[in-house]
Each structure stands twice: as C-alpha cells, then as structure tokens.
Design an enzyme around this catalytic site. Structure first.
Site, PDB file in Angstrom:
ATOM      1  N   CYS A  10       0.868  -1.185   0.000  1.00 42.38           N
ATOM      2  CA  CYS A  10       0.000   0.000   0.000  1.00 42.38           C
ATOM      3  C   CYS A  10       0.899   1.227   0.000  1.00 42.38           C
ATOM      4  CB  CYS A  10      -0.979  -0.020   1.166  1.00 42.38           C
ATOM      5  SG  CYS A  10      -0.203   0.038   2.799  1.00 42.38           S
ATOM      6  N   ASN A  13       2.304   1.516   4.380  1.00 41.54           N
ATOM      7  CA  ASN A  13       2.600   0.267   5.111  1.00 41.54           C
ATOM      8  C   ASN A  13       2.312   0.383   6.612  1.00 41.54           C
ATOM      9  OD1 ASN A  13       5.417  -1.971   5.729  1.00 41.54           O
ATOM     10  ND2 ASN A  13       3.340  -2.517   5.206  1.00 41.54           N
ATOM     11  N   CYS A  15      -1.366   0.870   7.427  1.00 36.94           N
ATOM     12  CA  CYS A  15      -2.806   0.587   7.558  1.00 36.94           C
ATOM     13  C   CYS A  15      -3.208  -0.653   6.765  1.00 36.94           C
ATOM     14  CB  CYS A  15      -3.643   1.790   7.106  1.00 36.94           C
ATOM     15  SG  CYS A  15      -3.350   3.283   8.072  1.00 36.94           S
ATOM     16  N   ARG A  16      -3.356  -0.524   5.441  1.00 32.46           N
ATOM     17  CA  ARG A  16      -3.967  -1.598   4.658  1.00 32.46           C
ATOM     18  C   ARG A  16      -3.078  -2.822   4.483  1.00 32.46           C
ATOM     19  NH1 ARG A  16      -5.221   2.160  -0.235  1.00 32.46           N
ATOM     20  NH2 ARG A  16      -3.270   3.003   0.604  1.00 32.46           N
ATOM     21  N   SER A  17      -1.843  -2.617   4.013  1.00 31.70           N
ATOM     22  CA  SER A  17      -1.014  -3.813   3.745  1.00 31.70           C
ATOM     23  C   SER A  17      -0.624  -4.558   5.022  1.00 31.70           C
ATOM     24  CB  SER A  17       0.196  -3.483   2.863  1.00 31.70           C
ATOM     25  OG  SER A  17       1.059  -2.548   3.458  1.00 31.70           O
ATOM     26  N   ASP A 127      -8.226   3.924   1.227  1.00 32.72           N
ATOM     27  CA  ASP A 127      -7.227   4.291   2.234  1.00 32.72           C
ATOM     28  C   ASP A 127      -7.929   4.841   3.473  1.00 32.72           C
ATOM     29  OD1 ASP A 127      -5.160   5.257   3.710  1.00 32.72           O
ATOM     30  OD2 ASP A 127      -4.189   6.309   2.053  1.00 32.72           O
TER      31      ASP A 127
END
Ligand code: 4NP
Length: 170
Positions: A10, A13, A15-17, A127
């Site tokens: 993401c 690195n 939050c999402r990934s 995001d």
C-alpha cells in the site's frame, strides 16, 4: 514443496497492507499451511519506516483476533520484484506505481489484491488513514474476502481439506 512468496503493498505500510499481511498470515496458519508461504508487506513511501501499524489498524485487526502489533513498516525495495512471486496492490494508484517502478518482465506478478474477491465489485481497498474507525472495518471486510479468494486460487480446496480433517479426527 512450492513455497508461495507473497508481498502486500500500500502507500504507507501502516494501515492496509499490514492488515492484509496479518489477515492472510492468520488464514494460512488456520489451514496449517504456514510453511508453504512467505508473507510480507511494504509501502511505496518511506514516511513510516520502522513504525508499528497505525493503532486503529491494530485495534480493528485485534477485534478479529489478528495481532499485527509486532509488524514494522518498511519501504518497497527493488529486490522485492525478484524476491516475491506475487505482489498485491491495495488500490489502483498503488498498482500503477508498482508497474512504473518495476521492470516489464515482472508485470505479470503485480496484481490488484481485490481481483481475488470479485464478489466485492471493487478493486480498491479505500485508504482509511485520514478517516474514521469505520474505514478500517470496511478495509478489513474487503481484505478478509480477498485473503480467502487468494488462498483458494493458490491452494484450491484448502478449506474443505481442513474441515474434512477436523470432522474425521474429531
Ligand atoms: P496505508 O495508509 O497506505 O494503508 O498504510 C496510509 C498511511 C499513511 C499515509 C498515507 C496512507 N501518509 O500519507 O502518511
């Protein structure tokens, strides 16, 4: 044994990934297949290098029994393109950046993570960084669906095999 090497990517690195790494790691462990996978995540930017995931991401993951607190953010490196078999972008912007940064001969490895969850009807894990806690829950819903689809694509019928084992032994 084939070892699948998977990298989730993401922007930051944090939050999402990291949530995707944690969710997929947990799923693979539940199916008893941790030895068959190398799983990591990285960010396109370096703003959060060395930091633990955002506390809201940690809390959302923990609500689903996934501990991502020991992860540490790192920026994508050029050798990631050769080291990993599959590089999974959280949104279209990440996907475009990954294609731009990588040699053409690895473009086949770069995929939209949500293409493994076509039932979601989207390719974007939005995001959540600048939003509210709900955004992290929504991101995790999408991530959980894609994690299931990814594992099914790589190891068909692993869920059936696992539940079959449980009912047979238990
Ligand atoms: P992520 O979220 O890409 O899901 O880790 C973000 C985290 C930080 C920033 C942007 C997105 N940032 O601009 O610092």
């Amino acid at each position: 044994m084939t070892r699948h090497r998977i990298l989730f990517v993401c922007l930051g690195n944090i939050c999402r990934s990291p949530m995707a790494e944690g969710a997929f790691r947990r799923l693979v462990a539940e199916r008893g297949m941790s030895d068959c996978f190398e799983i990591d995540s990285a960010g396109l930017g370096n703003w959060h290098e060395g930091q633990a995931p955002d506390s809201r991401a940690q809390q959302a993951a923990m609500r689903r029994g996934i501990d991502i607190s020991t992860q540490s953010a790192r920026q994508l490196r050029p050798d990631d393109f050769s080291r990993f078999d599959l590089i999974l972008a959280m949104d279209a912007s990440n996907h475009g950046d990954l294609r731009q940064l990588s040699p053409k001969n690895v473009h086949g490895k770069i995929r939209h993570f949500l293409d493994f969850a076509p039932q979601t009807g989207t390719r974007e894990v939005p995001d959540p960084f600048f939003g509210e806690a709900e955004g992290f829950e929504h991101a995790l819903d999408l991530i959980d669906a894609a994690a299931e689809g990814l594992l099914e694509a790589l190891v068909p019928n692993s869920a059936v095999a696992k539940s079959g084992t449980q009912s047979f032994s238990g």
